[in-house]
Design a protein around this motif. Sequence first.
Motif, PDB file in Angstrom:
ATOM      1  N   LEU A  65     -10.558   0.581   3.039  1.00 47.59           N
ATOM      2  CA  LEU A  65      -9.386   0.122   2.286  1.00 47.59           C
ATOM      3  C   LEU A  65      -8.542  -0.838   3.117  1.00 47.59           C
ATOM      4  O   LEU A  65      -8.353  -0.631   4.317  1.00 47.59           O
ATOM      5  N   GLN A 105      -8.533  -6.695  -9.062  1.00 50.09           N
ATOM      6  CA  GLN A 105      -8.486  -5.254  -9.405  1.00 50.09           C
ATOM      7  C   GLN A 105      -7.057  -4.852  -9.736  1.00 50.09           C
ATOM      8  O   GLN A 105      -6.107  -5.324  -9.085  1.00 50.09           O
ATOM      9  N   HIS A 106      -6.885  -4.024 -10.740  1.00 47.53           N
ATOM     10  CA  HIS A 106      -5.591  -3.498 -11.163  1.00 47.53           C
ATOM     11  C   HIS A 106      -4.639  -4.566 -11.694  1.00 47.53           C
ATOM     12  O   HIS A 106      -3.420  -4.372 -11.728  1.00 47.53           O
ATOM     13  N   PHE A 143      -6.341  -1.648 -15.709  1.00 49.60           N
ATOM     14  CA  PHE A 143      -6.431  -0.699 -14.591  1.00 49.60           C
ATOM     15  C   PHE A 143      -7.852  -0.770 -14.054  1.00 49.60           C
ATOM     16  O   PHE A 143      -8.814  -0.784 -14.835  1.00 49.60           O
ATOM     17  N   ASP A 186     -11.508  10.795  -7.073  1.00 48.84           N
ATOM     18  CA  ASP A 186     -11.049   9.611  -7.820  1.00 48.84           C
ATOM     19  C   ASP A 186     -11.306   9.892  -9.294  1.00 48.84           C
ATOM     20  O   ASP A 186     -12.276   9.437  -9.871  1.00 48.84           O
ATOM     21  N   TRP A 243      -6.192  10.654  -7.026  1.00 47.00           N
ATOM     22  CA  TRP A 243      -6.990   9.922  -6.044  1.00 47.00           C
ATOM     23  C   TRP A 243      -6.623  10.277  -4.621  1.00 47.00           C
ATOM     24  O   TRP A 243      -5.425  10.340  -4.289  1.00 47.00           O
ATOM     25  N   LYS A 300     -13.927   6.081   2.588  1.00 49.53           N
ATOM     26  CA  LYS A 300     -13.256   5.004   1.853  1.00 49.53           C
ATOM     27  C   LYS A 300     -12.004   4.555   2.609  1.00 49.53           C
ATOM     28  O   LYS A 300     -11.634   3.379   2.577  1.00 49.53           O
ATOM     29  N   VAL A 325      -4.609   9.558 -13.234  1.00 48.95           N
ATOM     30  CA  VAL A 325      -5.630   9.400 -12.195  1.00 48.95           C
ATOM     31  C   VAL A 325      -5.193  10.182 -10.966  1.00 48.95           C
ATOM     32  O   VAL A 325      -4.038  10.099 -10.542  1.00 48.95           O
ATOM     33  N   ARG A 331       0.855  -1.211   0.000  1.00 49.07           N
ATOM     34  CA  ARG A 331       0.000   0.000   0.000  1.00 49.07           C
ATOM     35  C   ARG A 331       0.877   1.242   0.000  1.00 49.07           C
ATOM     36  O   ARG A 331       1.098   1.902   1.036  1.00 49.07           O
ATOM     37  N   ARG A 384       1.195  -6.741  -9.979  1.00 49.84           N
ATOM     38  CA  ARG A 384       1.692  -6.231  -8.686  1.00 49.84           C
ATOM     39  C   ARG A 384       1.736  -7.307  -7.606  1.00 49.84           C
ATOM     40  O   ARG A 384       2.332  -7.096  -6.555  1.00 49.84           O
ATOM     41  N   HIS A 416       0.965   3.608 -10.390  1.00 48.31           N
ATOM     42  CA  HIS A 416      -0.019   4.093  -9.410  1.00 48.31           C
ATOM     43  C   HIS A 416       0.694   4.778  -8.214  1.00 48.31           C
ATOM     44  O   HIS A 416       0.633   4.285  -7.081  1.00 48.31           O
ATOM     45  N   GLU A 438      -1.360   9.339 -10.806  1.00 49.50           N
ATOM     46  CA  GLU A 438      -0.892   8.130 -11.482  1.00 49.50           C
ATOM     47  C   GLU A 438      -0.695   8.363 -12.986  1.00 49.50           C
ATOM     48  O   GLU A 438      -1.573   8.926 -13.648  1.00 49.50           O
TER      49      GLU A 438
HETATM   50  O1  TA6 Z   1      -6.354   4.661  -8.607  1.00 45.74           O
HETATM   51  C1  TA6 Z   1      -7.468   4.868  -7.789  1.00 45.74           C
HETATM   52  C2  TA6 Z   1      -8.091   3.515  -7.448  1.00 45.74           C
HETATM   53  O2  TA6 Z   1      -8.611   2.893  -8.597  1.00 45.74           O
HETATM   54  C3  TA6 Z   1      -9.145   3.754  -6.381  1.00 45.74           C
HETATM   55  O3  TA6 Z   1     -10.452   3.636  -6.906  1.00 45.74           O
HETATM   56  C4  TA6 Z   1      -8.820   2.697  -5.321  1.00 45.74           C
HETATM   57  O4  TA6 Z   1      -9.460   1.485  -5.614  1.00 45.74           O
HETATM   58  C5  TA6 Z   1      -7.299   2.634  -5.487  1.00 45.74           C
HETATM   59  O5  TA6 Z   1      -7.104   2.625  -6.897  1.00 45.74           O
HETATM   60  C6  TA6 Z   1      -6.610   1.547  -4.724  1.00 45.74           C
HETATM   61  O6  TA6 Z   1      -6.937   0.299  -5.251  1.00 45.74           O
HETATM   62  P1  TA6 Z   1      -6.285  -1.004  -4.519  1.00 45.74           P
HETATM   63  O7  TA6 Z   1      -6.739  -2.170  -5.355  1.00 45.74           O
HETATM   64  O8  TA6 Z   1      -4.800  -0.804  -4.527  1.00 45.74           O
HETATM   65  O9  TA6 Z   1      -6.841  -0.976  -3.121  1.00 45.74           O
END
Ligand code: TA6
Length: 279
Positions: free
Chosen positions: A237, A78-79, A68, A195, A227, A233, A225, A58, A83, A152, A252
């Motif tokens: 997280l 996600q993403h 992305f 965001d 954020w 939120k 991006v 993180r 990584r 990111h 980003e």
């Molecule tokens: O780049 C912004 C974002 O897409 C946010 O919406 C949030 O989800 C962030 O990335 C972090 O995502 P992660 O999967 O690293 O918790």
Amino acid sequence: VTTKTHVNGLKFVEINTDLCFATIYLQGAQIDQFQPKGQQPLLWVSSADDYQPGNGIRGGIPICWPWFGQSQVEGFPQHGFARTTTWDLVSVKMVNQVAFVTMELNVKPEHRNFWPHETKLQVVFELGSKLKVSLTNTNLTDYPVSLTQALHTYFPTSDIHNTYVSGLAESQYIEFAKGPYAQNDDLVEFTRETDRVYTNLGAAQVITTPEGCIVVERENSQSAVLWNPWIDKSQRLSRFNDNDYLSMLCLEATNVLEDQVTLAAGASHTLTTTIYWQT
Ligand code: TA6
């Protein structure tokens, strides 16, 4: 430059030269620390992250690839998966006190259902008084391949209420799947969850914090991006303290939406971001 192992087993490269101190983890080829000598750190990491294998750290610069955000396919992470995958350390070189660290992601069989294409992904970190990250995709197939990606980057600030981003004007952005909105003011401040996906964006922005001004440059990217999770939120997280939103922001370097990367057979594309303290 040495290779070390974190207490939790993650391997990383430590760079300690006359120009900077940095650490780069082989998992995700993720740089989590970069501090030019005699200056403040340029990257932020949450103290809530325990560097467990299998998560993205993180903070620092997670590499989001080959998509992305949320994947269109149910169950895909996600993403993307770059990584959380261990990359190969290809080389470490010193050229006039600047360290060059190269890593490659060789897509593993278990990723084939996520990414059934033959492509090569390489990242080069150039570590001097500035940090330059270059992410190169090469399409080894005989057909076009499209992907979205992001460097990111998490930046530090001692006070989000006295932090501004300039260089976004004249572009437009989408936020929470609405828009596009015109970005008229040149100074963007943070007063709530932010965001935003900016498109048709200029090549450089400046983040003004109480510690100084951070220049963020992008090459071969027309999108970015911006954020900050803000209060609610932050509580949802993973690996993030409730009050971490006060001391970080992400700007980003991306290739997303209409700025996605489409590689013809045999073609390459390099996404680059360069960050440094404005002096
Ligand atoms: O780049 C912004 C974002 O897409 C946010 O919406 C949030 O989800 C962030 O990335 C972090 O995502 P992660 O999967 O690293 O918790």
